[in-house]
Design a protein around this motif. Structure first.
Motif, mmCIF file in Angstrom:
data_model
loop_
_atom_site.group_PDB
_atom_site.id
_atom_site.type_symbol
_atom_site.label_atom_id
_atom_site.label_comp_id
_atom_site.label_asym_id
_atom_site.label_seq_id
_atom_site.Cartn_x
_atom_site.Cartn_y
_atom_site.Cartn_z
ATOM 1 N N ASN A 207 -45.390 -36.990 -17.247
ATOM 2 C CA ASN A 207 -46.361 -35.947 -16.921
ATOM 3 C C ASN A 207 -47.654 -36.137 -17.715
ATOM 4 O O ASN A 207 -48.756 -36.059 -17.167
ATOM 5 C CB ASN A 207 -45.753 -34.578 -17.208
ATOM 6 N N ALA A 208 -47.510 -36.418 -19.012
ATOM 7 C CA ALA A 208 -48.692 -36.621 -19.859
ATOM 8 C C ALA A 208 -49.469 -37.856 -19.421
ATOM 9 O O ALA A 208 -50.705 -37.865 -19.437
ATOM 10 C CB ALA A 208 -48.278 -36.749 -21.319
ATOM 11 N N GLY B 53 -43.021 -38.533 -27.083
ATOM 12 C CA GLY B 53 -42.729 -38.321 -25.674
ATOM 13 C C GLY B 53 -41.682 -37.283 -25.355
ATOM 14 O O GLY B 53 -41.689 -36.711 -24.265
ATOM 15 N N SER B 54 -40.747 -37.016 -26.256
ATOM 16 C CA SER B 54 -39.649 -36.088 -25.965
ATOM 17 C C SER B 54 -40.041 -34.657 -26.304
ATOM 18 O O SER B 54 -40.688 -34.404 -27.321
ATOM 19 C CB SER B 54 -38.405 -36.467 -26.762
ATOM 20 N N THR B 55 -39.625 -33.736 -25.438
ATOM 21 C CA THR B 55 -39.823 -32.303 -25.705
ATOM 22 C C THR B 55 -38.483 -31.558 -25.766
ATOM 23 O O THR B 55 -38.446 -30.333 -25.751
ATOM 24 C CB THR B 55 -40.713 -31.667 -24.619
ATOM 25 N N ARG B 56 -37.409 -32.280 -25.842
ATOM 26 C CA ARG B 56 -36.068 -31.674 -25.842
ATOM 27 C C ARG B 56 -35.813 -30.921 -27.149
ATOM 28 O O ARG B 56 -36.232 -31.364 -28.226
ATOM 29 C CB ARG B 56 -35.029 -32.779 -25.667
ATOM 30 N N ASP B 57 -35.104 -29.793 -27.065
ATOM 31 C CA ASP B 57 -34.693 -29.077 -28.277
ATOM 32 C C ASP B 57 -33.838 -29.989 -29.151
ATOM 33 O O ASP B 57 -32.967 -30.706 -28.652
ATOM 34 C CB ASP B 57 -33.879 -27.825 -27.914
ATOM 35 N N GLY B 58 -34.083 -29.956 -30.457
ATOM 36 C CA GLY B 58 -33.321 -30.783 -31.375
ATOM 37 C C GLY B 58 -33.679 -32.250 -31.322
ATOM 38 O O GLY B 58 -32.941 -33.083 -31.862
ATOM 39 N N LEU C 194 -48.464 -29.669 -21.578
ATOM 40 C CA LEU C 194 -49.347 -29.866 -20.432
ATOM 41 C C LEU C 194 -48.739 -29.236 -19.189
ATOM 42 O O LEU C 194 -47.514 -29.121 -19.072
ATOM 43 C CB LEU C 194 -49.572 -31.364 -20.201
ATOM 44 N N PRO C 195 -49.558 -28.837 -18.236
ATOM 45 C CA PRO C 195 -49.026 -28.238 -16.998
ATOM 46 C C PRO C 195 -48.142 -29.233 -16.260
ATOM 47 O O PRO C 195 -48.302 -30.453 -16.403
ATOM 48 C CB PRO C 195 -50.291 -27.921 -16.190
ATOM 49 N N THR C 196 -47.241 -28.723 -15.449
ATOM 50 C CA THR C 196 -46.386 -29.594 -14.645
ATOM 51 C C THR C 196 -46.721 -29.512 -13.159
ATOM 52 O O THR C 196 -46.123 -30.218 -12.353
ATOM 53 C CB THR C 196 -44.899 -29.234 -14.839
ATOM 54 N N VAL C 197 -47.671 -28.661 -12.801
ATOM 55 C CA VAL C 197 -48.119 -28.549 -11.410
ATOM 56 C C VAL C 197 -49.562 -29.036 -11.339
ATOM 57 O O VAL C 197 -50.442 -28.504 -12.022
ATOM 58 C CB VAL C 197 -48.017 -27.099 -10.898
ATOM 59 N N PHE C 198 -49.790 -30.048 -10.513
ATOM 60 C CA PHE C 198 -51.123 -30.619 -10.368
ATOM 61 C C PHE C 198 -51.895 -29.903 -9.264
ATOM 62 O O PHE C 198 -51.307 -29.487 -8.257
ATOM 63 C CB PHE C 198 -51.024 -32.106 -10.012
#
Length: 199
Positions: free
Chosen positions: A102-103, A16-21, A53-57
């Motif tokens: 978002n996902a 679930g996380s996309t944060r750097d590190g 994934l896109p963040t604008v629907f």
């Protein structure tokens, strides 16, 4: 029909996380290994960094753009093919990451009548508040959340250099969760084979 019901339970592990590190891949790889060692289960690692994934629907009634279709094409079929899910999540501000929400929101029927387990990590709370909020969200999508969870409190002190938790209790906890996930996964798959789920 019997062959389908006896086939391995396809389990999508969502990072679930996309944060750097981020620490998520360490936890997810350990979990994937545990799933592959579990009787009659397979794992598909869905990393939201590798498959953004896109963040604008699109507006209601508006067709998605070709770019949106392309990005969804790397994730949506894998979620649709899954018999069960395990979400690996940290806790951000007493909740779960926006990338994970978002996902989840890009999909609907992919979640229907499928079980979802959780492996969380964080500080003192171990990500458990994120899990409790995920239960509410996933109930709206007709998913069945598993009672048992695996949580890593102060995760930086728990995992060794080999990417495995030092506490043997972690293996006991993940087996209990996967046993429940397997039961629900096989039961729901068989139920949908006999009678398609109608949301």
């Amino acid at each position: 029909m019997g062959d389908q019901n006896d086939s391995p339970l396809r389990t999508a592990v969502i990072v679930g996380s996309t944060r750097d590190g981020r620490f998520g891949p360490v936890v997810a790889n350990w979990l994937k290994d545990r799933i592959q060692q579990h009787e009659n289960m397979t794992a598909d690692l869905v990393d939201l960094v590798e498959t953004p994934l896109p963040t604008v629907f699109p507006a209601f009634g508006q067709a998605p753009t070709e770019e949106v279709v392309r990005l969804l094409g790397a994730v949506s079929p894998r979620l649709a093919a899954a018999d069960a899910f395990v979400i690996v999540t940290p806790e951000y501000n007493h909740s779960f990451p926006a990338s994970l929400k978002n996902a989840i929101d890009w999909h609907n029927e992919q979640w229907h009548a499928k079980p979802v387990g959780f492996v969380s990590y964080g500080g003192l709370a171990g990500g458990l508040r994120a899990v409790e909020q995920l239960r509410v969200v996933l109930a709206e999508l007709h998913a069945v959340t598993i009672r048992n969870t695996v949580s890593f409190h102060n995760y930086g002190q728990v995992f060794g250099a080999d990417g495995k938790p030092s506490d043997p209790g972690s293996d006991v906890a993940v087996k209990a969760m996967l046993d429940q996930l397997s039961w629900w996964g096989h039961a729901l798959r068989e139920a949908k084979r006999l009678r398609p789920y109608g949301a």
